[in-house]
Structures are given as C-alpha cells and as structure tokens.
Design a protein around this motif. Structure first.
Motif, PDB file in Angstrom:
ATOM      1  N   ALA A  32       0.818  -1.216   0.000  1.00 37.63           N
ATOM      2  CA  ALA A  32       0.000   0.000   0.000  1.00 37.63           C
ATOM      3  C   ALA A  32       0.848   1.261   0.000  1.00 37.63           C
ATOM      4  O   ALA A  32       0.555   2.216  -0.716  1.00 37.63           O
ATOM      5  N   THR A  33       1.914   1.272   0.788  1.00 39.41           N
ATOM      6  CA  THR A  33       2.746   2.468   0.824  1.00 39.41           C
ATOM      7  C   THR A  33       3.682   2.549  -0.373  1.00 39.41           C
ATOM      8  O   THR A  33       4.060   3.639  -0.799  1.00 39.41           O
ATOM      9  N   GLY A  34       4.039   1.429  -0.931  1.00 37.02           N
ATOM     10  CA  GLY A  34       4.930   1.434  -2.087  1.00 37.02           C
ATOM     11  C   GLY A  34       4.261   1.981  -3.332  1.00 37.02           C
ATOM     12  O   GLY A  34       4.907   2.606  -4.177  1.00 37.02           O
ATOM     13  N   PHE A  35       2.972   1.743  -3.468  1.00 35.89           N
ATOM     14  CA  PHE A  35       2.241   2.210  -4.636  1.00 35.89           C
ATOM     15  C   PHE A  35       1.322   3.389  -4.317  1.00 35.89           C
ATOM     16  O   PHE A  35       0.407   3.687  -5.079  1.00 35.89           O
ATOM     17  N   ALA A  36       1.581   4.060  -3.212  1.00 39.79           N
ATOM     18  CA  ALA A  36       0.755   5.199  -2.826  1.00 39.79           C
ATOM     19  C   ALA A  36       0.975   6.356  -3.799  1.00 39.79           C
ATOM     20  O   ALA A  36       2.087   6.611  -4.240  1.00 39.79           O
TER      21      ALA A  36
END
Length: 62
Positions: free
Chosen positions: A37-41
C-alpha cells in the motif's frame, strides 16, 4: 463423586502451535499489505516517507 477431566499435553501443545501459526500468518499478510500500500501510494509525501523507510531498513525498492 467428583470427576476431574485431564487435558493432554499434546492437545495443548498443538493448539498453542496453531495459535502461533495464525498470528504469524496474520502478521505476514499485514506486513505485506503495508509495504504494498505504501509502495504504490500516489500522494508524494506518503510514498517518499515509505521510500526513505525502506532504504533505512535495507529493503530493496528499485
């Protein structure tokens, strides 16, 4: 007359192992979800914070 029911050590050990396995799997899924989730935010602030954290922990991200 009072009856006492004994719980075998094998069933307690098996149950404890199953509980540990469930907790480990839940932590693994949650951790992968956070990284994904944070990598592709899309917001740059969230992405940059995750990016810097990954570098600080030695996690390869690019």
């Amino acid at each position: 007359m009072e009856q006492v029911t004994a719980i075998s050590a094998v069933s307690v050990k098996g149950r404890a192992r199953a509980d540990v396995l469930k907790a480990a799997m839940l932590a693994l899924v949650f951790g992968f979800g956070l990284v994904y989730a944070t990598g592709f935010a899309h917001p740059n602030v969230l992405h940059n914070a995750a990016h810097d954290s990954r570098h600080a922990l030695g996690f390869p991200c690019h």
